[in-house]
Design an enzyme around this catalytic site. Structure first.
Site, PDB file in Angstrom:
ATOM      1  CE  LYS A 170       5.991   3.308 -33.327  1.00  0.00           C
ATOM      2  NZ  LYS A 170       4.551   3.414 -32.375  1.00  0.00           N
ATOM      3  N   GLY A 172      -4.511  10.335 -33.934  1.00  0.00           N
ATOM      4  CA  GLY A 172      -3.973  10.606 -32.324  1.00  0.00           C
ATOM      5  C   GLY A 172      -4.835  11.977 -32.127  1.00  0.00           C
ATOM      6  CB  SER A 173      -3.371  13.588 -28.863  1.00  0.00           C
ATOM      7  OG  SER A 173      -1.615  13.411 -28.742  1.00  0.00           O
ATOM      8  CB  VAL A 174      -4.496  18.494 -30.265  1.00  0.00           C
ATOM      9  CG1 VAL A 174      -3.772  19.812 -30.598  1.00  0.00           C
ATOM     10  CG2 VAL A 174      -6.219  18.605 -31.088  1.00  0.00           C
ATOM     11  CB  THR A 210       0.704  12.846 -31.439  1.00  0.00           C
ATOM     12  OG1 THR A 210       0.152  12.240 -29.982  1.00  0.00           O
ATOM     13  CG2 THR A 210       1.114  12.083 -32.362  1.00  0.00           C
ATOM     14  N   GLY A 211      -0.469  15.623 -33.344  1.00  0.00           N
ATOM     15  CA  GLY A 211      -0.359  16.065 -34.799  1.00  0.00           C
ATOM     16  C   GLY A 211       0.309  17.251 -34.289  1.00  0.00           C
ATOM     17  CD  GLU A 245     -10.488  11.700 -36.689  1.00  0.00           C
ATOM     18  OE1 GLU A 245     -10.268  12.533 -35.398  1.00  0.00           O
ATOM     19  OE2 GLU A 245     -11.057  10.346 -36.751  1.00  0.00           O
ATOM     20  CB  CYS A 259     -11.531  11.728 -32.493  1.00  0.00           C
ATOM     21  SG  CYS A 259     -10.233  11.096 -32.293  1.00  0.00           S
ATOM     22  CD  GLU A 265     -10.384  14.402 -27.566  1.00  0.00           C
ATOM     23  OE1 GLU A 265     -10.414  13.213 -27.723  1.00  0.00           O
ATOM     24  OE2 GLU A 265      -8.836  14.488 -27.734  1.00  0.00           O
TER      25      GLU A 265
END
Length: 483
Positions: free
Chosen positions: A176, A228-230, A232-233, A251, A286, A387
């Protein structure tokens, strides 16, 4: 611009296709907000078609030897190298990243493909002795269909280099792309179509959360990976858990400290602090060392050197070879980054350079922010704790080692850290106390081929870029022989 890359189609079952719904989305050049192309906008049904193709292709792909799969990966790398300049131009216009580092990232992608192709020979299990009447064997088998969600800061690299291990291990993949910068990934699909058997490598672009959510929730996708971002994770973990037991590697973000002791070489430390902020990617990395902790004895001296270097960065056309920083990736990212420039957010800090949109006609449109340095930032400030994912460096002073370690660890993140000192004992003792997945002594965040990368705390789960990434795409089976 030519049709080959201004109109990006989905790659499903070895064919470049339009979205089933016939939907398209414009790609915007973040430097001037002009439309530079369009990408097919897939749906849940397109994603389901891609997973079905990958599932059908998987048995034959897994049946091939590791050597055969490795040779196909090498060919993929060769074709990427042949079109590296074209891929880089597309990605620069679509992402805002500067051209030189983007071209270098294509070369790194090819190196990763070749590295994992070579590791195909090293996959092996174990024999485990029990008694004279028993023999136990461990073997590794691929998961099947693997889903990869790519981030916008390195779209093509994350879609190719970070799928290499899954592919050589015998899995098929569905990628994606990032919705704000999908064109280089969709161009990558044209190359993959020429190299891989049908269904082995699939790409489904989409807007919003529809396609990504469908990939995460699909019952036939048991192995997922995200950069990606926290936020999104965490969303992916929740969604994946609702539809089955899945292996998810993440990651995620970082708020990475660089610590400078008073015995460090001041010039080298200052240069490393600026290099490690990744201004060539607009700070959109990151691993950027976005928090600089300088001992009070050398604070002003190092700060002066850092500010001079940052102020000298040339902001402008990301395709120009002398440009040091381009625009922020998208309007949404621009709004997030500039929210940190609100004076109410930094009361008590000193703005040393930057902090606004660059001046001049060339910057009236686009998502531009000057390279920025704030000094005297405290742990209570949002700039210290959250961040930014943009070109803003926060600088603080420290006096006591225990205080410094506490400041460095006082975030939810733990991706990387840098320590500058000529005292090896001090360096190693500090490295042991910093809660981060990668520590750099007298250096700044760099990725080394074959060396694991990943974070502690909210910065992620699992490690990528090394041998253990390859094994993470395999399931261990035990065969018990009763003699």
């Amino acid at each position: 611009m030519n049709e080959a890359w201004t109109t990006g189609r989905l790659l499903i079952d070895g064919e470049l296709v339009d979205s089933e719904g016939g939907n398209w989305v414009d790609s915007i050049n973040p430097a001037n907000e002009e439309v530079i192309g369009r990408a097919a906008a897939g749906t849940r049904r397109d994603l389901a078609r891609a997973v079905d193709a990958a599932k059908r292709a998987w048995p034959a792909w897994a049946e091939r030897t590791g050597e055969e799969r490795g040779e196909i990966l090498r060919t993929f790398g060769d074709r990427i190298m042949e079109r590296a300049e074209e891929l880089s131009r597309v990605e620069v216009l679509d992402s805002g990243n500067t051209y030189g580092p983007t071209l270098a990232s294509m070369r790194e992608t090819v190196r990763s493909l070749r590295y994992y192709a070579g590791l195909a020979y090293s996959l092996h299990g174990e024999t485990l002795p029990a008694t004279s009447r028993h023999l136990h064997l461990t073997v590794y088998e691929p998961y099947g269909v693997v889903g990869r969600i790519a981030a916008y800061n390195h779209p093509a690299m994350f879609s190719a280099a970070r799928t290499a291990s899954a592919l050589v291990a015998g899995n098929t993949v569905v990628v994606k792309p990032p919705e704000t910068s999908p064109l280089s990934v969709l161009l990558l699909g044209e190359i993959a179509r020429e190299v891989f058997p049908k269904g082995v490598f699939n790409i489904v672009n989409g807007t919003g959360a529809e396609v990504g959510d469908a990939l995460v929730r699909h019952p036939d996708v048991k192995r997922l990976a995200l950069i990606g971002s926290v936020q999104t994770g965490m969303a992916i973990q929740r969604s994946a858990a609702e539809t089955g037991v899945k292996h998810v590697s993440l990651e995620l973000g970082g708020k990475n400290p660089m610590i400078v002791f008073p015995d460090a070489d001041l010039d080298l430390a200052a240069a490393s602090a600026v290099q490690g902020m990744n201004f060539a990617w607009q700070g959109q990395s990151c691993g950027s060392n976005s928090r600089l902790l300088i001992h009070e004895d050398i604070y002003e001296a190092v700060l002066e050197r850092v500010v001079a270097r940052v102020a000298a960065i040339r902001v402008g056309d990301p395709m120009s070879p002398d440009t040091g920083m381009g625009p922020i990736n998208s309007l949404r990212s621009y709004q997030h980054v500039t929210s940190f420039l609100d004076p109410a957010q930094t009361v008590g800090a000193r703005l040393m350079t930057g902090g606004k949109r660059p001046e001049g006609d060339a910057f009236r449109k686009g998502y531009w922010v000057e390279p920025t340095v704030y000094a005297d930032v405290t742990a209570s400030m949002r700039l210290w704790r959250e961040e930014v994912f943009g070109p803003i460096l926060a600088v603080a002073r420290w006096r006591d080692v225990d205080e410094m370690v506490s400041m460095a660890n006082d975030t939810e993140y733990g991706l990387s850290a840098a320590i500058w000192t000529n005292d090896i004992k001090q360096a190693l003792n500090t490295a042991k106390r910093i809660r981060a997945g990668s520590i750099f002594l007298n250096g700044s965040n760099t990725h080394f081929l074959g060396v694991p990368w990943g974070g502690f705390k909210s910065s992620g789960i699992d490690r990528e870029e090394g041998v253990e990434e390859l094994y993470s795409y395999l399931e261990k089976k035990v065969i018990n022989i009763i003699l």
